[in-house]
Design a protein around this motif. Sequence first.
Motif, PDB file in Angstrom:
ATOM      1  N   THR A  57      -4.766  16.978  53.474  1.00 60.17           N
ATOM      2  CA  THR A  57      -3.855  15.914  53.886  1.00 60.17           C
ATOM      3  C   THR A  57      -4.128  14.678  53.037  1.00 60.17           C
ATOM      4  N   MET A  58      -3.113  14.182  52.349  1.00 57.64           N
ATOM      5  CA  MET A  58      -3.282  13.051  51.457  1.00 57.64           C
ATOM      6  C   MET A  58      -2.248  11.980  51.799  1.00 57.64           C
TER       7      MET A  58
ATOM      8  N   ASP B 186       2.717  10.777  53.916  1.00 59.02           N
ATOM      9  CA  ASP B 186       1.661  11.680  54.368  1.00 59.02           C
ATOM     10  C   ASP B 186       1.981  13.056  53.798  1.00 59.02           C
ATOM     11  N   ILE B 187       1.115  13.532  52.894  1.00 64.01           N
ATOM     12  CA  ILE B 187       1.342  14.802  52.210  1.00 64.01           C
ATOM     13  C   ILE B 187       0.452  15.868  52.845  1.00 64.01           C
ATOM     14  N   GLN B 188       1.059  16.966  53.302  1.00 64.66           N
ATOM     15  CA  GLN B 188       0.317  18.070  53.892  1.00 64.66           C
ATOM     16  C   GLN B 188       0.383  19.267  52.943  1.00 64.66           C
ATOM     17  N   LEU B 189      -0.787  19.765  52.520  1.00 70.20           N
ATOM     18  CA  LEU B 189      -0.854  20.894  51.593  1.00 70.20           C
ATOM     19  C   LEU B 189      -1.201  22.177  52.340  1.00 70.20           C
ATOM     20  N   PRO B 190      -0.881  23.332  51.759  1.00 70.96           N
ATOM     21  CA  PRO B 190      -1.279  24.609  52.367  1.00 70.96           C
ATOM     22  C   PRO B 190      -2.798  24.731  52.440  1.00 70.96           C
ATOM     23  N   SER B 191      -3.267  25.619  53.315  1.00 72.90           N
ATOM     24  CA  SER B 191      -4.708  25.795  53.506  1.00 72.90           C
ATOM     25  C   SER B 191      -5.398  26.333  52.258  1.00 72.90           C
TER      26      SER B 191
END
Length: 402
Positions: free
Chosen positions: A336-337, A296-301
């Motif tokens: 989120t990817m 689960d990849i969380q990126l900045p806004s």
Amino acid sequence: MMVFVLMILTAWLFVLLAVRTGRSSRARDSVSESIAIHRERLTQLEDDFRQGQLDLADYQQFKAETERALLDDTRKEARGEDRRPLPWPLALAALVIIGAASWLLYQQWGASDAVEVRRGFVELATSEQPTQAELDATLDGYQALLQRHPDDLQGWFRLANMQMELGRYADAQPNLERVLRLLRDGGRNAEDEATILSYLGQSLWAQEQPDAALARFEEALQFDAQNNLALGFAGRLTFENGQYRRSIDYWQRLKNLTSADADTRLIDEFIRRAQLALAEQGIDYQPEQQARLQLDIQLPSAWEGLPDEAALFVYARRPGERMPLVAKRVPVTAQTMRLTLSDADAMTANGGLAGQSEVEVSARVSFSGVAQSAPGDWTAEPQRVDLSEKAQQQLRLQLRQP
């Protein structure tokens, strides 16, 4: 095509008419008028001199200039008379000869056969239900055209692909062999080579040559271990040959290439049948479960402001090493990817997660979309994963801006 030729002939005729009746006659009339003016000028100069209106010096100067101009125009008129317009019978004959010669050259060295092939494909595309004779004639015409271009790799591949779609496997096979030779003679590409080998295997299988087909599929997997077509057929053919362990391994590899949410019930059924066949021989064979990393990849806004060429890289490598064992490059599509890393993403033929007890997993967003890291990239803190615990691991990575 005949309409095109007639249009060309008509255009030539009008051009010839314009040249003959327009330009030549206007040019001759203009020169004749100039000669008449010069002669009148000489007469006028002589009258003015006799009447005392011009002194001797001016008279001689003006006369000399006018005589030179008269001489030049007289020469122009003479040259114009030497180049008389072409007589009408000869002009028409020339047009016919030129048109006939152009048509013959077009038939001999031009693209008439290509036009005919294109017309055939257009008719097939617009026909509600083309006949077998029309299909055969069009493909045969295309093959005859390609014979004049033996190195047209894309053309031969398109032809073979169409022949296979129409069930003409015996015709497609030599054309696929030609494509394979062209690939190997040129810049070799392992993935393309594996694709052609897989098509060759399918063609041989359709011609009821299972041993030759299996050899082609296995050769394809040497160039691309992730070729789905080769894995599926190799599993089927080894099953039919009674090589149940090999068939299970092929189908398991095919299953490992699928995404985590894909429906693998059909592959599971094939594996179950092979296991039952082995059980009847007293053999309990369980395929090795492949290690898989669910990320689960969380990126900045600020992800929506990334350039179009930006890409997300996720990778796993041995702790302390730089070369990844497995890696994946995907476009950035959401904050989120969710991604999966497995042996299907191996960087080399001997790479992958299999046999590894521990790996280090990380992710990076490249603004330029290239694998090489650069200042300004978004990165995640690497996480160590113990692969000896279970086959599938769930991880969460948080990318941060520098």
